[in-house]
Write an enzyme that holds these catalytic residues in place. Structure first.
Site, PDB file in Angstrom:
ATOM      1  N   LYS A   1       0.194   4.273  -0.354  1.00 24.57           N
ATOM      2  CA  LYS A   1      -0.430   5.479   0.240  1.00 24.57           C
ATOM      3  C   LYS A   1      -0.160   6.702  -0.639  1.00 24.57           C
ATOM      4  CE  LYS A   1       0.093   3.309   4.724  1.00 24.57           C
ATOM      5  NZ  LYS A   1      -0.015   3.458   6.158  1.00 24.57           N
TER       6      LYS A   1
ATOM      7  N   ASN B   1       0.875  -1.176   0.000  1.00 20.44           N
ATOM      8  CA  ASN B   1       0.000   0.000   0.000  1.00 20.44           C
ATOM      9  C   ASN B   1       0.907   1.220   0.000  1.00 20.44           C
ATOM     10  OD1 ASN B   1      -1.762   2.069   0.499  1.00 20.44           O
ATOM     11  ND2 ASN B   1      -2.298   1.417   2.590  1.00 20.44           N
TER      12      ASN B   1
ATOM     13  N   GLU C   1      -5.630  -5.447  10.212  1.00 20.63           N
ATOM     14  CA  GLU C   1      -4.680  -4.369  10.441  1.00 20.63           C
ATOM     15  C   GLU C   1      -5.016  -3.653  11.755  1.00 20.63           C
ATOM     16  OE1 GLU C   1      -2.638  -3.058   6.572  1.00 20.63           O
ATOM     17  OE2 GLU C   1      -4.384  -1.813   6.856  1.00 20.63           O
TER      18      GLU C   1
ATOM     19  N   HIS D   1      -9.521   0.958   4.498  1.00 17.65           N
ATOM     20  CA  HIS D   1      -8.293   1.158   5.288  1.00 17.65           C
ATOM     21  C   HIS D   1      -8.604   2.086   6.455  1.00 17.65           C
ATOM     22  CE1 HIS D   1      -4.235   2.381   6.367  1.00 17.65           C
ATOM     23  NE2 HIS D   1      -3.810   1.314   5.730  1.00 17.65           N
TER      24      HIS D   1
ATOM     25  N   SER E   1       3.126  -2.556  10.363  1.00 17.23           N
ATOM     26  CA  SER E   1       4.577  -2.543  10.604  1.00 17.23           C
ATOM     27  C   SER E   1       5.234  -3.879  10.264  1.00 17.23           C
ATOM     28  CB  SER E   1       4.867  -2.111  12.049  1.00 17.23           C
ATOM     29  OG  SER E   1       4.392  -0.793  12.274  1.00 17.23           O
TER      30      SER E   1
ATOM     31  N   GLY F   1       2.059   1.908  10.796  1.00 20.97           N
ATOM     32  CA  GLY F   1       3.004   3.018  10.717  1.00 20.97           C
ATOM     33  C   GLY F   1       3.636   3.397  12.034  1.00 20.97           C
TER      34      GLY F   1
ATOM     35  N   GLU G   1      -7.042   4.461   7.707  1.00 16.49           N
ATOM     36  CA  GLU G   1      -6.793   5.883   7.452  1.00 16.49           C
ATOM     37  C   GLU G   1      -7.993   6.515   6.748  1.00 16.49           C
ATOM     38  OE1 GLU G   1      -3.016   5.469   5.475  1.00 16.49           O
ATOM     39  OE2 GLU G   1      -2.050   4.951   7.372  1.00 16.49           O
TER      40      GLU G   1
HETATM   41  C1  PEP Z   1      -0.932  -0.047   6.020  1.00 15.65           C
HETATM   42  O1  PEP Z   1      -1.075   1.164   5.986  1.00 15.65           O
HETATM   43  O2  PEP Z   1      -1.755  -0.793   5.458  1.00 15.65           O
HETATM   44  C2  PEP Z   1       0.210  -0.583   6.749  1.00 15.65           C
HETATM   45  C3  PEP Z   1       0.182  -1.845   7.094  1.00 15.65           C
HETATM   46  O3  PEP Z   1       1.208   0.307   7.021  1.00 15.65           O
HETATM   47  P1  PEP Z   1       2.619  -0.023   7.705  1.00 15.65           P
HETATM   48  O4  PEP Z   1       3.149  -1.299   7.093  1.00 15.65           O
HETATM   49  O5  PEP Z   1       3.482   1.140   7.400  1.00 15.65           O
HETATM   50  O6  PEP Z   1       2.363  -0.203   9.182  1.00 15.65           O
END
Ligand code: PEP
Length: 252
Positions: free
Chosen positions: A11, A9, A167, A95, A212, A173, A97
């Site tokens: 972003k 992803n 997630e 997601h 992460s 993040g 976000e």
């Molecule tokens: C995400 O935004 O879907 C995600 C898993 O981000 P990160 O790997 O940076 O934690």
């Protein structure tokens, strides 16, 4: 045996130059990595470029959202069919976000899921709890509610080849990853929920982890029986790191 999926992803990152370079690096670095579906989701305006550079390769291209509408008076939105026309094959939906910044609701995400499937895209439905919800002991209730809303609106047949991404919001993040045991508990519950609707769906649906994930922790997470790959944010912007995760998926 479920085929793992490792999806990046990207972003709000990239440029014409950087997106092209990263696609090229992934395509050449993927040689010899078999037994895993590898995908990346750039921003919409880079979709044509990404699809063109990845054409004829094993790298799948996806998008980070779609409209629940095919076309019409919906300013700023992008239809799933429009993305599919360029060659997109995957759509990340719901997601955290977008849920937080754009007020996306469970029912709204479910409508997007139906639109994505209708255009032939594979939806990746993101579910996950906040830290406050985890601390309150509500993790399974939250992710079950998020999944059930989709299942109620699609039915088993409509869920199709849909993928679930667990997630935890507190792991996205932040550099703080769920332990393999924490993730497995939720993945097993989600699979059980799917199986309660339909045994074959429970057995066959891919449930990936996101939060992460990186080369160093991907192996132990994906070794868990119900973790079928990853949805990767930050680490997917580095070709070596992302491909290390793809290799870990094959080895798991
Ligand atoms: C995400 O935004 O879907 C995600 C898993 O981000 P990160 O790997 O940076 O934690």
């Amino acid at each position: 045996m479920r085929r793992p999926l490792v999806c990046g992803n990207w972003k709000l990152n990239g440029s014409i130059g950087k997106t092209g370079q990263l696609i090229d690096a992934l395509v050449s670095g993927m040689t010899g990595i078999d037994g895993v579906d590898i995908a990346v989701c750039p921003v919409f305006v880079h979709l044509p470029l990404a699809c063109e550079r990845a054409a004829g390769t094993a790298l799948h291209i996806g998008v980070q959202d779609v409209s629940d509408q095919a076309q019409g008076a919906f300013t700023g939105e992008v239809g799933a069919g429009m993305a599919a026309e360029f060659g997109a094959r995957i759509a990340i939906l719901g997601h955290s976000e977008r849920r937080a910044r754009h007020g996306e609701t469970d029912a709204g995400v479910a409508a997007k899921f139906i639109a994505a499937r209708g255009a032939g895209l594979t939806p990746i439905l993101c579910v996950g709890e906040t830290l406050a919800e985890r601390d309150a002991g509500d993790t399974l209730a939250v992710v079950t509610r998020q999944l059930d809303t989709v299942l109620e609106m699609t039915g088993v047949a409509g869920f199709g080849d849909g993928v679930i991404a667990y997630e935890p919001v507190w792991a996205i993040g932040t550099g703080r990853t769920a332990t393999p045991e924490q993730a497995q508990e939720v993945h097993a519950a989600l699979r059980g929920r799917l199986a309660a609707h339909d045994a074959a769906l429970g057995e066959g649906a891919r449930i990936v982890y996101g939060g992460s994930m990186k080369g160093a922790n991907a192996g132990e997470l994906m070794a868990m029986p119900d973790i079928d790959g990853g949805l990767i944010g930050g680490a997917s912007l580095d070709a070596d790191e992302f491909l290390a995760i793809a290799r870990a998926a094959v080895a798991a």
